[in-house]
Design a protein around this motif. Structure first.
Motif, PDB file in Angstrom:
ATOM      1  N   ASP A  52       0.775  -1.317   0.014  1.00 24.60           N
ATOM      2  CA  ASP A  52       0.126  -0.205  -0.132  1.00 24.60           C
ATOM      3  C   ASP A  52       0.937   1.096  -0.084  1.00 24.60           C
ATOM      4  O   ASP A  52       1.995   1.221   0.405  1.00 24.60           O
ATOM      5  N   LEU A  53       0.152   2.262  -0.657  1.00 24.46           N
ATOM      6  CA  LEU A  53       1.093   3.552  -0.754  1.00 24.46           C
ATOM      7  C   LEU A  53       0.934   4.250   0.671  1.00 24.46           C
ATOM      8  O   LEU A  53       2.010   5.112   1.064  1.00 24.46           O
ATOM      9  N   ASP A  54       0.129   4.101   1.282  1.00 21.90           N
ATOM     10  CA  ASP A  54      -0.423   4.841   2.864  1.00 21.90           C
ATOM     11  C   ASP A  54       0.238   4.087   3.817  1.00 21.90           C
ATOM     12  O   ASP A  54      -0.405   3.342   4.260  1.00 21.90           O
ATOM     13  N   PHE A  94       2.185  -9.163   6.587  1.00 23.95           N
ATOM     14  CA  PHE A  94       3.270  -8.436   6.327  1.00 23.95           C
ATOM     15  C   PHE A  94       2.862  -7.387   5.483  1.00 23.95           C
ATOM     16  O   PHE A  94       1.867  -7.392   4.847  1.00 23.95           O
ATOM     17  N   GLY A  95       3.649  -6.230   5.744  1.00 23.31           N
ATOM     18  CA  GLY A  95       3.237  -4.902   5.075  1.00 23.31           C
ATOM     19  C   GLY A  95       4.500  -4.652   3.931  1.00 23.31           C
ATOM     20  O   GLY A  95       5.654  -4.664   4.509  1.00 23.31           O
ATOM     21  N   HIS A  96       3.902  -3.770   3.157  1.00 21.54           N
ATOM     22  CA  HIS A  96       5.152  -3.422   2.015  1.00 21.54           C
ATOM     23  C   HIS A  96       4.643  -2.065   1.447  1.00 21.54           C
ATOM     24  O   HIS A  96       3.814  -1.782   0.643  1.00 21.54           O
ATOM     25  N   GLN A  97       5.315  -0.792   1.984  1.00 22.87           N
ATOM     26  CA  GLN A  97       4.839   0.110   1.252  1.00 22.87           C
ATOM     27  C   GLN A  97       5.470   0.540   0.018  1.00 22.87           C
ATOM     28  O   GLN A  97       6.522   0.312  -0.234  1.00 22.87           O
ATOM     29  N   GLY A  98       4.556   1.220  -0.926  1.00 22.32           N
ATOM     30  CA  GLY A  98       5.123   1.463  -2.236  1.00 22.32           C
ATOM     31  C   GLY A  98       3.996   1.714  -3.189  1.00 22.32           C
ATOM     32  O   GLY A  98       2.730   1.870  -2.736  1.00 22.32           O
ATOM     33  N   ASP A  99       4.455   2.439  -4.216  1.00 17.65           N
ATOM     34  CA  ASP A  99       3.508   2.823  -5.184  1.00 17.65           C
ATOM     35  C   ASP A  99       3.311   1.999  -6.317  1.00 17.65           C
ATOM     36  O   ASP A  99       4.258   1.948  -7.115  1.00 17.65           O
ATOM     37  N   VAL A 100       2.219   1.444  -6.351  1.00 23.53           N
ATOM     38  CA  VAL A 100       2.053   0.275  -7.595  1.00 23.53           C
ATOM     39  C   VAL A 100       2.313   0.740  -8.830  1.00 23.53           C
ATOM     40  O   VAL A 100       2.375   0.011  -9.653  1.00 23.53           O
ATOM     41  N   SER A 101       1.851   2.076  -9.100  1.00 21.81           N
ATOM     42  CA  SER A 101       1.852   2.590 -10.406  1.00 21.81           C
ATOM     43  C   SER A 101       3.294   2.446 -10.933  1.00 21.81           C
ATOM     44  O   SER A 101       3.582   2.919 -12.140  1.00 21.81           O
TER      45      SER A 101
END
Ligand code: NAD
Length: 311
Positions: free
Chosen positions: A61-63, A83-90
């Motif tokens: 997720d971005l947020d 688990f969490g992975h922050q990032g911009d999918v675009s």
């Protein structure tokens, strides 16, 4: 590739019935999922349904704040399976980076949910006007960036993620659940009258495109043993619906009343917004059913029955 073991091969009627029990059929232990946009709304509905049935879930997720809050909320009940992975999918580079990050934590991914999506700029079509300038005034509000932003998240991110995760998906072959990609589409992707999609032109186009992408990927990846399906939600109360479209709970009368005035075609025949369990049930059905590919399942309370639509 040999087909996965089947409960049809059970030696006795008792073993067959046991194999077909929901507790066995929908037992997701060992299943590893990646859910983009999984920190809120429909992605979170998918995430929680998977966690509740034993899967491990990697949320992208971005947020970062929302992501952390979900990890805190479900961390202890998920017992190390979230688990969490922050990032911009675009961003294509982000898709690669996140696939690498996930690959350090798991040897395979059973299912990739391409779910993150955004809406931008609604345009009210001046249907009753016969003056071209009225149409130009409205259509002209759209510029390149409005289309590009929506398409980058809603259409090409699913393609970049599908590509980046192919090796990890292939590593799930031979397991209890064959690998799969599941795209979140929308009934609005079928709309001919975009006023039923609140005038969200780029969004409507992008959701039509992601359905087509689902079919193209299903066709393209068949020899890799990867199935590709989707589901098309109708109206679910989520952050984007609340902030962009101002939804309330319970739904405003014009959404559910048979006779009430409202936007054309958006009345919901089952008379309520979609719920967590409606998405959860379809997500579990899609991940456990091994005989579907290239399909997009509508979960819309019958909205499509009322819409001027191309489905
Ligand atoms: P939402 O806004 O509640 O959740 C979207 C999530 O995606 C958020 O957590 C957000 O941070 C994340 N996200 C947005 N852009 C991102 C990016 N560039 N990179 C990574 N994460 C990003 O929205 P929702 O209603 O849950 O929508 C989820 C999906 O369901 C979308 O694809 C949407 O088009 C689709 N959908 C929703 C409805 C509905 O009624 N809510 C109906 C049909 C389809």
């Amino acid at each position: 590739m040999s087909p996965p073991p089947s409960v049809s091969q059970a030696a006795t009627p008792e073993a067959l019935l046991e194999g077909l029990a929901a507790s066995n059929l929908f037992d997701l232990k060992g299943l590893v999922a990646v859910v983009t946009g999984g920190a809120s709304g429909i992605g979170l509905m998918v995430t929680t349904a998977l966690l509740a049935n034993g899967a491990t879930v990697h949320i992208v997720d971005l947020d970062s704040k929302q992501l952390q809050s979900i990890l805190n909320t479900y961390g202890s009940s998920a017992e190390g399976r979230i688990f969490g992975h922050q990032g911009d999918v675009s961003q294509k580079a982000e898709a690669k980076r996140i696939a690498e990050e996930v690959g350090k934590l798991t040897p395979y991914v059973t299912v990739l949910f391409n779910n993150a999506g955004i809406v931008r700029r609604a345009i009210p079509i001046p249907y009753t006007s016969t003056e071209p300038e009225d149409y130009v005034a409205v259509f002209d509000q759209y510029d390149e960036s409005s289309f590009l932003k929506v398409f980058s998240v809603n259409v090409w991110a699913p393609f970049f993620f599908a590509t980046a995760f192919l090796p990890l998906l292939c590593a799930a072959r031979g397991g209890r659940f064959p690998p799969q990609i599941i795209n979140t589409c929308s009934v609005m992707g079928y709309a001919k009258d975009i006023s039923v999609a609140w005038g969200l032109l780029a969004y409507t186009l992008s959701k039509g495109a992601v359905e087509q992408l689902t079919k193209i990927l299903a066709h393209s990846l068949i020899n890799l043993g990867i199935r590709v399906n989707g589901f098309a939600p109708g109206t679910f109360q989520t952050a984007h619906k609340r902030t962009v479209l101002g939804f309330s709970d319970p739904p405003p009368a014009h959404f559910v009343g048979e006779e009430a005035d409202g936007l054309p075609g958006v009345k919901i025949p089952v008379r309520h917004f979609g719920r967590n369990e409606d998405i959860g049930a379809v997500a579990i059905m899609l991940v456990t059913n091994q005989y579907m590919t290239g399909e997009v399942v509508c979960v819309d309370g019958g909205m499509l029955l009322r819409m001027p639509a191309s489905h």
